[in-house]
Structures are given as C-alpha cells and as structure tokens.
Design a protein around this motif. Structure first.
Motif, mmCIF file in Angstrom:
data_model
loop_
_atom_site.group_PDB
_atom_site.id
_atom_site.type_symbol
_atom_site.label_atom_id
_atom_site.label_comp_id
_atom_site.label_asym_id
_atom_site.label_seq_id
_atom_site.Cartn_x
_atom_site.Cartn_y
_atom_site.Cartn_z
ATOM 1 N N GLU A 96 23.334 -6.728 28.191
ATOM 2 C CA GLU A 96 24.208 -7.546 29.027
ATOM 3 C C GLU A 96 24.022 -7.157 30.490
ATOM 4 O O GLU A 96 24.090 -5.979 30.832
ATOM 5 C CB GLU A 96 25.673 -7.340 28.654
ATOM 6 N N LYS A 97 23.798 -8.133 31.344
ATOM 7 C CA LYS A 97 23.761 -7.871 32.781
ATOM 8 C C LYS A 97 25.169 -8.024 33.335
ATOM 9 O O LYS A 97 25.796 -9.080 33.186
ATOM 10 C CB LYS A 97 22.808 -8.823 33.496
ATOM 11 N N ASN A 98 25.688 -6.971 33.966
ATOM 12 C CA ASN A 98 27.037 -7.024 34.509
ATOM 13 C C ASN A 98 27.088 -7.907 35.749
ATOM 14 O O ASN A 98 26.145 -7.931 36.546
ATOM 15 C CB ASN A 98 27.520 -5.615 34.864
ATOM 16 N N PRO A 99 28.186 -8.642 35.942
ATOM 17 C CA PRO A 99 28.320 -9.443 37.165
ATOM 18 C C PRO A 99 28.434 -8.525 38.371
ATOM 19 O O PRO A 99 28.901 -7.384 38.250
ATOM 20 C CB PRO A 99 29.611 -10.230 36.923
ATOM 21 N N PRO A 100 28.024 -8.973 39.544
ATOM 22 C CA PRO A 100 28.102 -8.113 40.731
ATOM 23 C C PRO A 100 29.546 -7.845 41.133
ATOM 24 O O PRO A 100 30.418 -8.709 40.983
ATOM 25 C CB PRO A 100 27.365 -8.920 41.804
ATOM 26 N N THR A 101 29.792 -6.651 41.614
ATOM 27 C CA THR A 101 31.110 -6.318 42.159
ATOM 28 C C THR A 101 31.203 -6.872 43.576
ATOM 29 O O THR A 101 30.237 -7.411 44.120
ATOM 30 C CB THR A 101 31.295 -4.799 42.188
ATOM 31 N N GLN A 102 32.377 -6.722 44.187
ATOM 32 C CA GLN A 102 32.523 -7.187 45.572
ATOM 33 C C GLN A 102 31.563 -6.452 46.481
ATOM 34 O O GLN A 102 30.975 -7.037 47.394
ATOM 35 C CB GLN A 102 33.971 -6.973 46.039
ATOM 36 N N GLY A 136 11.694 -6.180 12.315
ATOM 37 C CA GLY A 136 12.985 -6.536 11.744
ATOM 38 C C GLY A 136 14.122 -6.557 12.745
ATOM 39 O O GLY A 136 15.190 -7.080 12.455
ATOM 40 N N LEU A 137 13.910 -5.979 13.939
ATOM 41 C CA LEU A 137 14.944 -5.978 14.973
ATOM 42 C C LEU A 137 14.803 -7.210 15.854
ATOM 43 O O LEU A 137 13.707 -7.737 16.039
ATOM 44 C CB LEU A 137 14.818 -4.734 15.850
ATOM 45 N N THR A 138 15.912 -7.645 16.436
ATOM 46 C CA THR A 138 15.880 -8.712 17.424
ATOM 47 C C THR A 138 16.658 -8.267 18.658
ATOM 48 O O THR A 138 17.606 -7.478 18.557
ATOM 49 C CB THR A 138 16.492 -10.010 16.871
ATOM 50 N N PHE A 139 16.246 -8.776 19.815
ATOM 51 C CA PHE A 139 16.847 -8.391 21.091
ATOM 52 C C PHE A 139 17.273 -9.632 21.852
ATOM 53 O O PHE A 139 16.641 -10.693 21.748
ATOM 54 C CB PHE A 139 15.846 -7.600 21.938
ATOM 55 N N GLY A 140 18.329 -9.496 22.638
ATOM 56 C CA GLY A 140 18.782 -10.595 23.486
ATOM 57 C C GLY A 140 19.143 -10.087 24.866
ATOM 58 O O GLY A 140 19.519 -8.921 25.031
ATOM 59 N N ILE A 141 19.016 -10.943 25.849
ATOM 60 C CA ILE A 141 19.450 -10.652 27.211
ATOM 61 C C ILE A 141 20.497 -11.689 27.583
ATOM 62 O O ILE A 141 20.309 -12.889 27.352
ATOM 63 C CB ILE A 141 18.272 -10.690 28.197
ATOM 64 N N SER A 142 21.611 -11.230 28.142
ATOM 65 C CA SER A 142 22.738 -12.132 28.370
ATOM 66 C C SER A 142 23.462 -11.772 29.659
ATOM 67 O O SER A 142 23.511 -10.607 30.051
ATOM 68 C CB SER A 142 23.717 -12.058 27.196
ATOM 69 N N LYS A 143 24.015 -12.795 30.305
ATOM 70 C CA LYS A 143 24.903 -12.587 31.457
ATOM 71 C C LYS A 143 26.359 -12.784 31.060
ATOM 72 O O LYS A 143 27.241 -12.709 31.915
ATOM 73 C CB LYS A 143 24.527 -13.552 32.581
ATOM 74 N N ASP A 144 26.625 -13.056 29.781
ATOM 75 C CA ASP A 144 27.989 -13.261 29.282
ATOM 76 C C ASP A 144 28.516 -11.958 28.708
ATOM 77 O O ASP A 144 28.411 -11.698 27.506
ATOM 78 C CB ASP A 144 28.009 -14.360 28.216
ATOM 79 N N VAL A 145 29.066 -11.116 29.559
ATOM 80 C CA VAL A 145 29.537 -9.806 29.132
ATOM 81 C C VAL A 145 30.684 -9.946 28.141
ATOM 82 O O VAL A 145 31.635 -10.685 28.371
ATOM 83 C CB VAL A 145 29.991 -8.969 30.354
#
Length: 479
Positions: free
Chosen positions: A345-351, A324-333
């Motif tokens: 959510e994958k966080n964008p890289p810092t400097q 009944g659960l669903t999962f997603g992977i995203s780069k859009d924080v």
C-alpha cells in the motif's frame, strides 16, 4: 483505476472474436491505438465524451460503453473452466447460460465463481455466488457497499433464480442493514424460488496461483493459449489480427482475466502450428517469468509499474521463488477487497509531503495463510521506505513457503499463542492509520510510551489530518 477511463462491459470477461474485432474498430475510429484490460474483466480506454454516442451507433453488437462508475461488470470464472480443476458439475456452458439471463446492467459488483480455482477472485464483489457441491446451487456471500462485514445468505441459491435474486437485491439493498433483514424481504418478493438448505459451511481449498501464459494442452487434441503484456497496453492492430486468426480457425471465445491478460480455449491441434507462426512473426513473447505475471496493479499507473519492476528485479537478483504467491500494489490504504496474497500500500502524502518533496512510504500487508479467500487482512510492516520493500517481501515469501502445506485448522502451539495475543491501539476511521502508544508518533513529536489519553487535544492523524476525538479503540492480533 483512472476516473477518466471509459469501459466496455463484457459479461464475465467473455467475448467472441467478432465482437472484440468490432470493439477494436470502434476504438480505432476514435483515434486510439491501444486498450487496457480491467480487474473486473472489462476493456478500459480514454475517450472524449463527445465521441461516445457515435461510437456506440457504429457497433452491430449490443455493447455498453460506460463512463459512470456506478455500473459494474459481472465477474466470472468461465476463463478457468475446462483448463483448471473445478467443481464437477460447473462447465463452461453453465456460465454462458447464466450470463445470458442478465438483462440489466448491475450497480452492485457480482462475482460468479468456482471455489476450486484461483485465477478469478471469489470475494471481490458485493454479491459473491460460489458454486456448491449440489448441482446448480450456489452459496451467496454478501458485502453490500454500506456493510462493514460480509455475511452468507442463509440458503443456497438455484442457478436459474440467480438473476431475479440479484435484481431484487438491487431494488432494496440501500435500506438493508443485515442479511436476516434482506432474507425476509426477498422471501416476500420472490415467493416461488427454489432455495435449498445449507447442509455444510462453504470450505474453499487452498490452491496455488496457476501459470496462465503460453500454449497448454486441453484434453486430448485441443490447446489453450494465455497471453500477457507486462504494461497492460494491448495494441489494437495486433488484437484485430488475432481476432481474424480466431475467426479463420473457428475459435469461438476470447476470455479476459482479472490479471490484465487474456486466454483463448479450444485451439485445435491442426491450428496450433499456424498460431505459433502467427505469434512468432509478430515477436510475441509467451515465456514471461511468474515473478512478473503474478502482480495486480492499478490500470494506467506508471508509478506502480515502475515499483513492480524494481521489486521484480530484486527478486530476480536474489534468485527468489514466488511460486503460488500473488502481489498487488494499491493506493487504497486499508481496503480489504484486494485479491493478492501480499499487498504493498502506498500511503497518501501528509501535509508536510504536500508542502515539500518527501519520499513516499509504504505498508506491507498480507492475508492470513497468504490466501485472499480468508479475508483476514494483516499488517506486516508500516510506513517503510521503498528501499526496505524488497527485503520485507523476501521475508514474507520465505514465511509463505515455510507454512505451505501445513494443516491450517490445527496450528502449532507457537502459532496459536501468537494469534491469542491482543494489543490495544487507536485507529483513525477515515484512513485506518493506527496510533500505538508503544511507538508514539515521531512525525507529530509524540514520544514512545505516550498513552492515547495523554495526547494533546490538538493532535491530528499524521496521514489524513483527522482530529483526535474521531479515533476509535481497536485490538490488533500480534504475530
């Protein structure tokens, strides 16, 4: 989705075996051997721009090959009709009649869905038509691209006015700031429409995510088949042969789902043995675990696929149920239009991450009551390492089963108390990163319990580099 992918827009994810076979012939002519399915029920593929026009001319069907991201495919829940529970008056033929009326290619995302199904997202569009209990009337939930919050159109829309309403909104929406203004303008433009008063607010029941693969009974003497490829790379040769089987056995429609799979309905009892032989001879697996089928990943993203496989293996090793659960992977924080219960959510890289090789970090988010239709997006953990993700997701799955079946409108005192606790933080409006004075910011050398006002003027967002003065005060609900 990769920006270099072209699309074939198939309204509502519905195609005929002949049309799909024709599309495959075009793609093979371009030297392709596989195709992807998109979350808006379209076909996606890489294509050199100089091959686009010659391919369109080879098709005998009216087919739109689109590279321009400003055009959108219409999403609908026809794929669920007649195989999952639904609104009493909404049949498969209704969707087909409605889609036939769309004589323009929309720039806004349009969803046409049944609120009693879960396979197709209800609120992932800009114009979300949701079936009401009144036959041939729809609620319209609107979230225009420049709006921060969605709003309901104040009247129900008649089925056969849907297309003209969509066209009229497309003509005026950039200048519309709120739904009342939009309603007034449309009343002037569309004076003969058959609106109906809303007698009660839309109530969307919680429905567990269905198992959508394999051969399943449909009525007394028919079956439906769901097929799923875990890497979303569908072999064109197999699809072409499958279309041939459908044509030989009078199967009229093939439906693409938003979960990168497809469903075929109306398989006769007599055709079933031949279909099972067809699949078996080609080694097609129709018994994937739901542990791996209930995921939504970006198209053609090997890193996301590897992360999913890592997490699914951990679930399997720990004997965890995700029914009944669903999962997603995203780069859009911070994006809140996901349609999975839980989102990594994958966080964008810092400097620093750009200058040196630094392990990525992730946020774990979920929707209230684990139901994306609540549109209440909550943060469970922030900036965690990949190794921490399995245990966090296992914890969340246990919370899901603990609350499953409980009355959502009457929370326990403990839950109600948690929801009333507000915590003031400051948030970057560009990437939605939060500065919490309780925890500080170790990455920027800021000690815990440092008030936002006491931060140095040179302080910048650790994720996107925005300056301190653009941060906005917000209140988070704890618990």
């Amino acid at each position: 989705m990769n920006d270099d992918l072209h699309r074939i827009l198939m309204k509502g994810g519905i195609t005929s075996p002949g049309e799909l076979k024709d599309s495959i012939a075009m793609l093979e002519a371009a030297g392709l051997s596989e195709v992807y399915f998109g979350s808006r029920q379209d076909l996606l593929f890489p294509l050199d721009n100089n091959k686009k026009r010659p391919l369109e001319k080879t098709s005998k069907y009216k087919m739109d090959i689109v590279a321009d991201r400003s055009y959108q495919n219409i999403v609908c829940s026809y794929v669920s009709a007649d195989i999952f529970d639904g609104t009493h008056w909404l049949k498969g033929s209704t969707y087909l009649y409605l889609l036939e009326q769309f004589d323009f290619m929309p720039r806004l995302k349009i969803n046409i869905t049944d609120p009693k199904q879960r396979l197709v997202p209800i609120f992932s569009g800009n114009l979300n038509f949701v079936a009401s209990e009144d036959e041939d009337y729809w609620y319209l939930n609107i979230l225009l691209p420049h709006w921060k919050k969605s709003a309901y159109y104040p009247v129900l829309i008649y089925s056969w006015d849907m297309v003209s309403v969509c066209r009229a909104i497309e003509e005026v929406y950039p200048a519309m700031d709120n739904v009342d203004q939009l309603f007034a303008i449309l009343n002037q433009k569309l004076q003969t429409h058959n609106n109906r008063t809303i007698k009660k607010e839309l109530q969307i029941p919680f429905v567990t995510f269905p198992y959508y693969e394999g051969m399943n009974r449909m009525g007394l003497d028919q079956f439906w088949l769901g097929l799923y490829w875990r890497n979303n790379r569908y072999d064109l040769q197999f699809l072409k042969e499958f279309c041939g089987f459908c044509l030989d056995n009078s199967i009229g429609k093939i439906c693409i789902t938003p979960w990168k799979s497809f469903i075929v309905k109306g398989i006769s009892k007599e055709s079933r043995p031949e279909l099972e032989r067809f699949l078996g001879q080609r080694g097609i697996n129709v018994r994937h675990s739901q542990l791996e089928m209930n995921w939504h990943l970006p198209v053609d993203d090997q890193e996301a696929l590897e992360l999913k496989q890592y997490l699914v293996n951990n679930f399997d090793q720990n004997d965890i149920s995700t029914y009944g659960l669903t999962f997603g992977i995203s780069k859009d924080v911070g994006k809140q239009s996901h349609f999975s219960s839980i989102v990594i959510e994958k966080n964008p890289p810092t400097q620093i991450g750009l200058d040196y090789k630094v392990r990525p970090t992730y946020n774990v988010c979920y929707f209230k009551d684990f139901d994306p239709n609540t549109r209440h997006y909550l943060i469970y953990a922030r900036d965690v390492d990949k190794k921490e993700l399995p245990n966090l997701l296992i914890e969340l799955s246990r919370e899901y089963f603990q609350q499953l079946g409980q009355e959502k409108t009457a929370p326990t005192k403990k839950t109600a108390k948690k929801e009333q606790v507000k915590h003031k933080v400051h948030q970057c409006p560009n990437c939605l990163t939060v500065y919490d004075s309780e925890t500080g910011d170790a990455q920027n050398g800021i000690e815990p319990h440092t008030k936002f006002e006491d931060l140095p003027e040179a302080y910048i967002c650790p994720v996107c580099g925005s300056e301190k003065d653009v941060f906005e005060p917000v209140e988070l609900l704890l618990g």
